[in-house]
Design a protein around this motif. Structure first.
Motif, PDB file in Angstrom:
ATOM      1  N   PRO A 196     -19.967  -8.776   8.974  1.00 46.81           N
ATOM      2  CA  PRO A 196     -20.058  -9.366   7.628  1.00 46.81           C
ATOM      3  C   PRO A 196     -20.776  -8.483   6.617  1.00 46.81           C
ATOM      4  CG  PRO A 196     -21.621 -10.407   9.115  1.00 46.81           C
ATOM      5  CD  PRO A 196     -20.761  -9.524   9.966  1.00 46.81           C
ATOM      6  N   THR A 197     -21.451  -7.445   7.077  1.00 45.44           N
ATOM      7  CA  THR A 197     -22.137  -6.560   6.127  1.00 45.44           C
ATOM      8  C   THR A 197     -21.209  -5.511   5.546  1.00 45.44           C
ATOM      9  OG1 THR A 197     -22.858  -5.005   7.849  1.00 45.44           O
ATOM     10  CG2 THR A 197     -24.296  -6.886   7.387  1.00 45.44           C
ATOM     11  N   GLN A 198     -19.961  -5.476   6.031  1.00 46.62           N
ATOM     12  CA  GLN A 198     -18.991  -4.507   5.519  1.00 46.62           C
ATOM     13  C   GLN A 198     -17.752  -5.229   5.008  1.00 46.62           C
ATOM     14  OE1 GLN A 198     -18.131  -1.812   8.719  1.00 46.62           O
ATOM     15  NE2 GLN A 198     -20.215  -0.997   8.818  1.00 46.62           N
ATOM     16  N   PRO A 199     -17.209  -4.830   3.863  1.00 50.67           N
ATOM     17  CA  PRO A 199     -15.970  -5.434   3.368  1.00 50.67           C
ATOM     18  C   PRO A 199     -14.824  -5.162   4.336  1.00 50.67           C
ATOM     19  CG  PRO A 199     -17.060  -4.144   1.648  1.00 50.67           C
ATOM     20  CD  PRO A 199     -17.752  -3.827   2.947  1.00 50.67           C
ATOM     21  N   PRO A 200     -13.745  -5.914   4.254  1.00 47.34           N
ATOM     22  CA  PRO A 200     -12.596  -5.693   5.147  1.00 47.34           C
ATOM     23  C   PRO A 200     -12.079  -4.263   5.056  1.00 47.34           C
ATOM     24  CG  PRO A 200     -12.338  -7.755   3.960  1.00 47.34           C
ATOM     25  CD  PRO A 200     -13.524  -7.064   3.355  1.00 47.34           C
ATOM     26  N   ALA A 201     -11.644  -3.725   6.190  1.00 51.61           N
ATOM     27  CA  ALA A 201     -11.112  -2.360   6.223  1.00 51.61           C
ATOM     28  C   ALA A 201      -9.676  -2.325   5.712  1.00 51.61           C
ATOM     29  CB  ALA A 201     -11.164  -1.833   7.658  1.00 51.61           C
ATOM     30  N   ASN A 202      -9.225  -1.142   5.323  1.00 49.20           N
ATOM     31  CA  ASN A 202      -7.821  -0.873   4.970  1.00 49.20           C
ATOM     32  C   ASN A 202      -7.319  -1.673   3.765  1.00 49.20           C
ATOM     33  OD1 ASN A 202      -7.564   0.873   7.258  1.00 49.20           O
ATOM     34  ND2 ASN A 202      -7.372  -0.951   8.533  1.00 49.20           N
ATOM     35  N   VAL A 203      -8.204  -1.973   2.825  1.00 45.64           N
ATOM     36  CA  VAL A 203      -7.749  -2.698   1.634  1.00 45.64           C
ATOM     37  C   VAL A 203      -7.345  -1.736   0.510  1.00 45.64           C
ATOM     38  CG1 VAL A 203      -9.049  -4.790   2.121  1.00 45.64           C
ATOM     39  CG2 VAL A 203     -10.136  -2.949   0.826  1.00 45.64           C
ATOM     40  N   ASN A 204      -7.609  -0.464   0.704  1.00 43.50           N
ATOM     41  CA  ASN A 204      -7.203   0.534  -0.286  1.00 43.50           C
ATOM     42  C   ASN A 204      -6.031   1.357   0.244  1.00 43.50           C
ATOM     43  OD1 ASN A 204      -9.347  -0.097  -2.125  1.00 43.50           O
ATOM     44  ND2 ASN A 204     -10.745   0.998  -0.755  1.00 43.50           N
ATOM     45  N   TYR A 205      -5.239   1.922  -0.668  1.00 46.09           N
ATOM     46  CA  TYR A 205      -4.124   2.779  -0.264  1.00 46.09           C
ATOM     47  C   TYR A 205      -4.654   4.029   0.428  1.00 46.09           C
ATOM     48  CZ  TYR A 205      -1.257   0.156  -3.655  1.00 46.09           C
ATOM     49  OH  TYR A 205      -0.601  -0.826  -4.337  1.00 46.09           O
ATOM     50  N   PRO A 206      -3.900   4.560   1.394  1.00 50.04           N
ATOM     51  CA  PRO A 206      -4.284   5.837   1.985  1.00 50.04           C
ATOM     52  C   PRO A 206      -4.047   6.985   0.998  1.00 50.04           C
ATOM     53  CG  PRO A 206      -2.196   5.078   2.888  1.00 50.04           C
ATOM     54  CD  PRO A 206      -2.713   3.967   2.023  1.00 50.04           C
ATOM     55  N   ALA A 207      -4.481   8.147   1.366  1.00 51.66           N
ATOM     56  CA  ALA A 207      -4.325   9.325   0.503  1.00 51.66           C
ATOM     57  C   ALA A 207      -2.843   9.566   0.175  1.00 51.66           C
ATOM     58  CB  ALA A 207      -4.914  10.552   1.186  1.00 51.66           C
ATOM     59  N   VAL A 234      -0.822   7.917  -1.603  1.00 47.23           N
ATOM     60  CA  VAL A 234       0.010   6.718  -1.818  1.00 47.23           C
ATOM     61  C   VAL A 234      -0.455   6.024  -3.090  1.00 47.23           C
ATOM     62  CG1 VAL A 234       0.684   4.456  -0.921  1.00 47.23           C
ATOM     63  CG2 VAL A 234       0.463   6.404   0.637  1.00 47.23           C
ATOM     64  N   ASN A 235       0.506   5.803  -3.999  1.00 47.53           N
ATOM     65  CA  ASN A 235       0.213   5.072  -5.231  1.00 47.53           C
ATOM     66  C   ASN A 235       1.019   3.771  -5.241  1.00 47.53           C
ATOM     67  OD1 ASN A 235       2.842   5.859  -5.816  1.00 47.53           O
ATOM     68  ND2 ASN A 235       2.188   7.560  -7.132  1.00 47.53           N
ATOM     69  N   ASP A 236       0.944   3.028  -6.361  1.00 45.52           N
ATOM     70  CA  ASP A 236       1.641   1.733  -6.442  1.00 45.52           C
ATOM     71  C   ASP A 236       3.139   1.889  -6.203  1.00 45.52           C
ATOM     72  OD1 ASP A 236      -0.599   0.234  -6.895  1.00 45.52           O
ATOM     73  OD2 ASP A 236      -0.420   0.239  -9.080  1.00 45.52           O
ATOM     74  N   ASP A 237       3.739   2.901  -6.821  1.00 50.87           N
ATOM     75  CA  ASP A 237       5.185   3.067  -6.708  1.00 50.87           C
ATOM     76  C   ASP A 237       5.597   3.375  -5.270  1.00 50.87           C
ATOM     77  OD1 ASP A 237       7.861   3.408  -7.933  1.00 50.87           O
ATOM     78  OD2 ASP A 237       7.612   5.484  -7.258  1.00 50.87           O
ATOM     79  N   ARG A 238       4.882   4.271  -4.628  1.00 48.31           N
ATOM     80  CA  ARG A 238       5.222   4.642  -3.258  1.00 48.31           C
ATOM     81  C   ARG A 238       4.977   3.465  -2.296  1.00 48.31           C
ATOM     82  NH1 ARG A 238       3.154  10.147  -0.138  1.00 48.31           N
ATOM     83  NH2 ARG A 238       4.802  10.155   1.436  1.00 48.31           N
ATOM     84  N   PHE A 239       3.898   2.723  -2.561  1.00 48.28           N
ATOM     85  CA  PHE A 239       3.598   1.564  -1.723  1.00 48.28           C
ATOM     86  C   PHE A 239       4.705   0.507  -1.847  1.00 48.28           C
ATOM     87  CE2 PHE A 239       1.389  -2.509  -0.861  1.00 48.28           C
ATOM     88  CZ  PHE A 239       0.901  -2.234   0.405  1.00 48.28           C
ATOM     89  N   SER A 240       5.185   0.272  -3.068  1.00 47.38           N
ATOM     90  CA  SER A 240       6.255  -0.700  -3.290  1.00 47.38           C
ATOM     91  C   SER A 240       7.534  -0.294  -2.563  1.00 47.38           C
ATOM     92  CB  SER A 240       6.531  -0.864  -4.783  1.00 47.38           C
ATOM     93  OG  SER A 240       5.417  -1.398  -5.455  1.00 47.38           O
ATOM     94  N   LYS A 241       7.827   0.997  -2.578  1.00 47.52           N
ATOM     95  CA  LYS A 241       9.027   1.472  -1.883  1.00 47.52           C
ATOM     96  C   LYS A 241       8.904   1.286  -0.371  1.00 47.52           C
ATOM     97  CE  LYS A 241      10.496   4.777  -5.415  1.00 47.52           C
ATOM     98  NZ  LYS A 241      10.655   6.205  -5.778  1.00 47.52           N
TER      99      LYS A 241
END
Length: 374
Positions: free
Chosen positions: A136-147, A149-156
């Motif tokens: 609980p002292t750390q926010p959930p993992a993997n909530v950000n895009y990896p290196a 990867v942007n919105d457009d690439r993630f959507s595809k």
């Protein structure tokens, strides 16, 4: 009244005599003393001074009784309301609440398990299962895009995955595809939601974090408060270590040193924020422990008589429901079965205990097995 629920799960099974039903100066009582509380006539263990100050907001169920003395079977029973059955996997209470009260389009999960994992969703499908936070002292993992990867690439990538899954679903007819897609959709919504900050307890003042206690359980209770404040319907916070076959009293006093400040502060904090009436708190484990102290200064499994505690959510506070005998060996007044506890909890949450859901094999199953609200 209740719109959400926080389950404080004491994994391993805590002793009733060493917590909320003390029997000092008796053969089985052990070394702990009892102390007075804010509820007239109710005494609890001396190692629970914080909870003694808020007992007027708690209902202690001193008459819990069941038949399951095996950890796995009892944990399943106390999460689902049913004994294990090889023909069906029942949903946990958190999954029932997710299905009945949660929105399928919510931005953060409706069912969160902290330091879990909890029991899953069974025949209600993975989309109603718990989102697990181990630390609980750390926010959930993997909530950000990896290196790279942007919105457009993630959507595809999402479109490609959807294409493959839809094709697979049309060929196989597998109903689990829809559940998997629902889970992925929830994950994406959470990644992009401003409510994600509910998981970040670093925003809290140090005084608040210290008041809950600097343990994983204490910080988990703080996260639970933040989550229900953000609309999460069911949060389970786990405190492990209650399987005290050896050295029961030293181990139990240390465990109470963690859950007493955390639970008492949770009650006070929710009350200060005008959320206690709409949040049901449950404290329990899978069973109790033997009144008889074994040769290793421990207590063994004991489902015949034990405690659960309810607070908030429309519960009448300042009462002890049920009674055990002088030695704590058996319930002598107002016994409470597991189905009756589940019927009580579901009613407080505005869910009908009798409502049935159809399983994949065409069998109707209700939240409780012929339970009656207390």
């Amino acid at each position: 009244k209740a719109k959400s629920c926080i389950l404080l799960w004491m994994n391993g099974g805590p002793s009733h005599l060493d917590t909320f039903d003390p029997k000092p100066r008796t053969k089985n009582g052990g070394p702990f003393k009892s102390i007075r509380t804010r509820a007239s006539g109710i005494e609890i263990c001396e190692h629970l001074p914080g909870l003694a100050e808020v007992t007027d907001k708690m209902a202690i169920i001193r008459g819990m009784t069941s038949k399951e003395g095996n950890h796995q079977r009892a944990q399943y029973l106390m999460h689902t309301g049913y004994a294990p059955n090889p023909t069906i996997t029942h949903p946990s209470l958190g999954a029932w609440v997710n299905e009945e009260l949660g929105s399928q389009t919510s931005e953060i999960p409706n069912f969160v398990s902290i330091s879990g994992p909890s029991i899953g969703a069974g025949f209600l499908g993975v989309q109603n299962g718990p989102f697990v936070v181990q630390n609980p002292t750390q926010p959930p993992a993997n909530v950000n895009y990896p290196a790279l990867v942007n919105d457009d690439r993630f959507s595809k990538r999402q479109e490609a995955l959807s294409l493959l899954e839809n094709h697979f679903g049309s060929v196989t007819g597998d109903a689990k595809i829809a559940g998997r897609q629902a889970v992925y959709a929830k994950a994406v919504r959470m990644m992009k939601s401003p409510k994600l900050k509910a998981f970040d307890i670093s925003e809290e003042p140090e005084a608040i974090k210290n008041a809950y206690g600097q343990s994983n359980f204490g910080q988990g209770c703080l996260m639970a408060r933040r989550l229900v404040e953000s609309g999460v319907k069911f949060v389970e916070v786990v405190l492990d270590g209650w399987d005290t076959h050896k050295d029961n009293f030293n181990r139990t006093s240390k465990l109470m040193g963690q859950f007493d400040p955390a639970m008492s502060m949770l009650i006070k904090d929710l009350a200060d924020r005008k959320l206690l009436d709409s949040t049901l708190i449950i404290w329990m484990g899978e069973f109790g422990r033997t009144p008889v102290i074994n040769g290793n200064e421990g207590r063994d499994h004991f489902p015949s008589a034990w405690n659960a505690v309810l607070a908030g959510g429309g519960v009448k506070g300042g009462i002890a429901h049920g009674q055990t005998d002088t030695d704590g060996m058996k319930v002598v007044k107002d016994p409470v079965s597991v189905p009756n506890l589940f019927a009580t909890v579901s009613t407080l949450l505005g869910m009908s205990p009798d409502k049935s859901f159809m399983t994949p094999v065409g069998r109707p199953i209700s939240i409780t097995e012929k339970g009656e609200p207390i």
